[in-house]
Write a protein that holds these residues in place. Structure first.
Motif, PDB file in Angstrom:
ATOM      1  N   ALA A   1     -14.889   2.884  -0.522  1.00 42.64           N
ATOM      2  CA  ALA A   1     -13.541   2.310  -0.602  1.00 42.64           C
ATOM      3  C   ALA A   1     -13.577   0.905  -1.163  1.00 42.64           C
ATOM      4  CB  ALA A   1     -12.888   2.318   0.787  1.00 42.64           C
ATOM      5  N   ARG A   2     -12.517   0.592  -1.877  1.00 44.21           N
ATOM      6  CA  ARG A   2     -12.388  -0.750  -2.439  1.00 44.21           C
ATOM      7  C   ARG A   2     -10.946  -1.201  -2.298  1.00 44.21           C
ATOM      8  NH1 ARG A   2     -16.612  -3.046  -4.795  1.00 44.21           N
ATOM      9  NH2 ARG A   2     -16.301  -4.954  -5.995  1.00 44.21           N
ATOM     10  N   ARG A   3     -10.764  -2.420  -1.813  1.00 41.19           N
ATOM     11  CA  ARG A   3      -9.411  -2.967  -1.626  1.00 41.19           C
ATOM     12  C   ARG A   3      -9.065  -3.844  -2.812  1.00 41.19           C
ATOM     13  NH1 ARG A   3      -8.499  -4.248   4.181  1.00 41.19           N
ATOM     14  NH2 ARG A   3      -8.279  -1.964   4.079  1.00 41.19           N
TER      15      ARG A   3
ATOM     16  N   GLY B   1       0.817  -1.209   0.000  1.00 42.47           N
ATOM     17  CA  GLY B   1       0.000   0.000   0.000  1.00 42.47           C
ATOM     18  C   GLY B   1       0.845   1.251   0.000  1.00 42.47           C
TER      19      GLY B   1
ATOM     20  N   GLY C   1     -11.581  -6.208  -7.026  1.00 42.18           N
ATOM     21  CA  GLY C   1     -11.341  -6.228  -5.589  1.00 42.18           C
ATOM     22  C   GLY C   1     -12.615  -6.336  -4.782  1.00 42.18           C
TER      23      GLY C   1
ATOM     24  N   GLN D   1     -12.418   1.535   7.431  1.00 40.77           N
ATOM     25  CA  GLN D   1     -11.398   0.488   7.419  1.00 40.77           C
ATOM     26  C   GLN D   1     -10.378   0.682   6.298  1.00 40.77           C
ATOM     27  OE1 GLN D   1     -13.078  -3.490   7.502  1.00 40.77           O
ATOM     28  NE2 GLN D   1     -14.624  -2.921   9.035  1.00 40.77           N
ATOM     29  N   ALA D   2     -10.506   1.781   5.545  1.00 39.29           N
ATOM     30  CA  ALA D   2      -9.590   2.027   4.435  1.00 39.29           C
ATOM     31  C   ALA D   2      -8.168   2.236   4.957  1.00 39.29           C
ATOM     32  CB  ALA D   2     -10.040   3.246   3.642  1.00 39.29           C
ATOM     33  N   ARG D   3      -7.216   1.769   4.200  1.00 31.46           N
ATOM     34  CA  ARG D   3      -5.813   1.932   4.546  1.00 31.46           C
ATOM     35  C   ARG D   3      -5.057   2.414   3.303  1.00 31.46           C
ATOM     36  NH1 ARG D   3      -5.129  -4.550   5.457  1.00 31.46           N
ATOM     37  NH2 ARG D   3      -4.760  -5.156   3.273  1.00 31.46           N
TER      38      ARG D   3
ATOM     39  N   ASP E   1      -5.592   1.680  -0.790  1.00 28.54           N
ATOM     40  CA  ASP E   1      -6.948   1.330  -1.218  1.00 28.54           C
ATOM     41  C   ASP E   1      -7.462   2.398  -2.192  1.00 28.54           C
ATOM     42  OD1 ASP E   1      -7.071  -0.960   0.318  1.00 28.54           O
ATOM     43  OD2 ASP E   1      -8.015   0.033   2.030  1.00 28.54           O
TER      44      ASP E   1
ATOM     45  N   ILE F   1     -14.956  -2.223   0.978  1.00 31.42           N
ATOM     46  CA  ILE F   1     -14.743  -2.232   2.429  1.00 31.42           C
ATOM     47  C   ILE F   1     -15.335  -0.959   3.019  1.00 31.42           C
ATOM     48  CG2 ILE F   1     -12.637  -3.637   2.347  1.00 31.42           C
ATOM     49  CD1 ILE F   1     -11.029  -1.047   2.556  1.00 31.42           C
TER      50      ILE F   1
END
Length: 442
Positions: free
Chosen positions: A438-440, A323, A382, A389-391, A394, A385
């Motif tokens: 958000a999308r991982r 990331g 993906g 919880q996004a990091r 993402d 989320i």
């Protein structure tokens, strides 16, 4: 009020540099163009950009000039209604002086200051929309030691480590370190970073003996790299904190007098022994008078500018894991113009990125994964989320329409993202917009 074209140098150079990076030209042509851009100075900006364009192959000259004209016109139109009279007047040209490294005669590149860097509120955005406006706020004086194709991007890569090193002790702040690194080697790092005539290395200009003491593997990549970013910045932070503590003790003992931070910066340049021998600011010798004293004044004078410049960058996460590599890949293009349809896995095209072109490049550069080209199709890759919880790394999607999201960005942490907003704007850091999802991918 009229807008001096030299005041728009950051936008002009970004446009020309973006075109150089995106054009299909031999490496020797790109190298020549890059060198010309890196040597610009605001008072002669117009002529230097013209010279650069004239040096390009004939088919590339007209598109390059158009890119420069479009960015200059857009910047002037945005700036003029919002700035007070005289706000864009260029400052007097600074006297160039050689930078220095700790404990040895200074040497290295000369300095020149662009006139201003402008911060703006997040504009309207969209992958396919070319609408939107940007409100320009009070200009912040720049303190870059020399030009580069993406000076803000270079500083942004240092920002997380400047933040960390600037929290090691109360006496040394991130802006002080940034101003010092500007004076030392212009944030230039890596194998091609210039080495001083006395053998000082890397962006912190460390002498080998000093590096042997302070050089550590700060980013856990298995080596202490004097030419990198993390290791020298942290080493400089520890060295400056040790010097600050020592000088503060000498002041309490009555052995030296003066501002502790001024003396600490002087010690980084000339050595702590020079401070102790002089009983304060090193003086008397030509090196001290002509190099150390101007070096201290230059760093202290540019601290406020770097404090402003770092403010939107200081929340960037420390690059860690995949990331962090995604974020770092995108940050390197801060300031590059938005170009509708621009960019792909190979980098910018047509002189810049659009939003999904930037995410396509950053994800591929960090992971090798090839995303679909548009924001709508990237949404299908993906797993979604919750936003909380996004990091870093993402993808964030917004500007929802019947066909899906019209915009995509990269989350960098602390409620911020990096994105290519819209026509007339540039790749920038902004607060996460409302109603984004958000999308991982990773």
């Amino acid at each position: 009020m009229s807008v001096d074209p030299s005041t728009l140098i950051v936008a002009v150079v970004a446009a020309a540099g973006a075109f150089v990076q995106g054009m299909d030209a031999p490496p020797e042509v790109k190298d020549q163009a890059t060198q010309t851009l890196e040597s610009y100075s605001a008072p002669t900006a117009d002529q230097q950009v013209s010279d650069l364009i004239a040096a390009l192959p004939e088919p590339a000259r007209a598109p390059a000039q158009q890119a420069v004209d479009e960015v200059t016109a857009a910047a002037a139109a945005a700036l003029e209604p919002h700035l007070p009279p005289g706000a864009l007047a260029p400052p007097p040209a600074p006297e160039p002086e050689p930078p220095a490294q700790q404990g040895a005669p200074p040497s290295g590149p000369e300095s020149g200051l662009p006139t201003a860097v402008f911060l703006s509120t997040p504009p309207a955005y969209g992958d396919d929309s070319e609408t939107g406006t940007s409100t320009v706020l009070q200009p912040v004086p720049a303190a870059f030691p020399r030009a580069s194709l993406a000076p803000v991007g270079a500083i942004a890569l240092f920002a997380p480590w400047l933040r960390k090193a600037g929290s090691l002790c109360d006496g040394i702040k991130p802006a002080t370190l940034a101003a010092l690194y500007a004076a030392e080697n212009g944030f230039r790092y890596g194998p091609t970073a210039p080495v001083s005539s006395s053998g000082a290395l890397g962006p912190g200009q460390f002498m080998p003996g000093t590096w042997a003491i302070y050089g550590r593997d700060a980013d856990d990549d298995g080596k202490a790299d004097v030419l990198g970013i993390a290791d020298p910045v942290m080493a400089s932070g520890h060295l400056l904190c040790d010097m600050h503590e020592q000088i503060d003790a000498w002041k309490r003992q009555g052995r030296v007098s003066g501002d502790t931070l001024d003396l600490t910066i002087a010690a980084y340049n000339a050595g702590s022994g020079a401070v102790l021998r002089s009983g304060g600011m090193p003086s008397g010798r030509p090196d001290y008078e002509n190099q150390t004293k101007p070096y201290v004044a230059k760093i202290r004078g540019s601290e406020p500018s770097f404090a402003h410049l770092l403010a939107p960058l200081i929340g960037l996460p420390l690059a860690a894991g995949v990331g962090g590599r995604v974020v770092e890949s995108a940050v390197g293009y801060l300031g590059l113009p938005y170009v509708w349809g621009g960019g792909n896995v190979n980098g910018p095209s047509g002189g810049g990125f659009d939003c999904s072109g930037l995410t396509s490049f950053a994800i591929h550069a960090a992971t090798g994964i090839t995303l679909p080209r548009t924001s709508e199709t990237q949404w299908n890759i993906g797993q979604e989320i919750p936003m909380d919880q996004a990091r870093p790394g993402d993808l964030l999607f917004g500007n929802w329409q019947s066909g899906g999201p019209g915009h995509v960005a990269i989350y960098i942490g602390n409620g911020q993202m990096i994105h290519a907003p819209t026509t007339g704007d540039v790749v920038r850091i902004a607060d996460v917009f409302p109603e984004m999802k958000a999308r991982r991918i990773l």
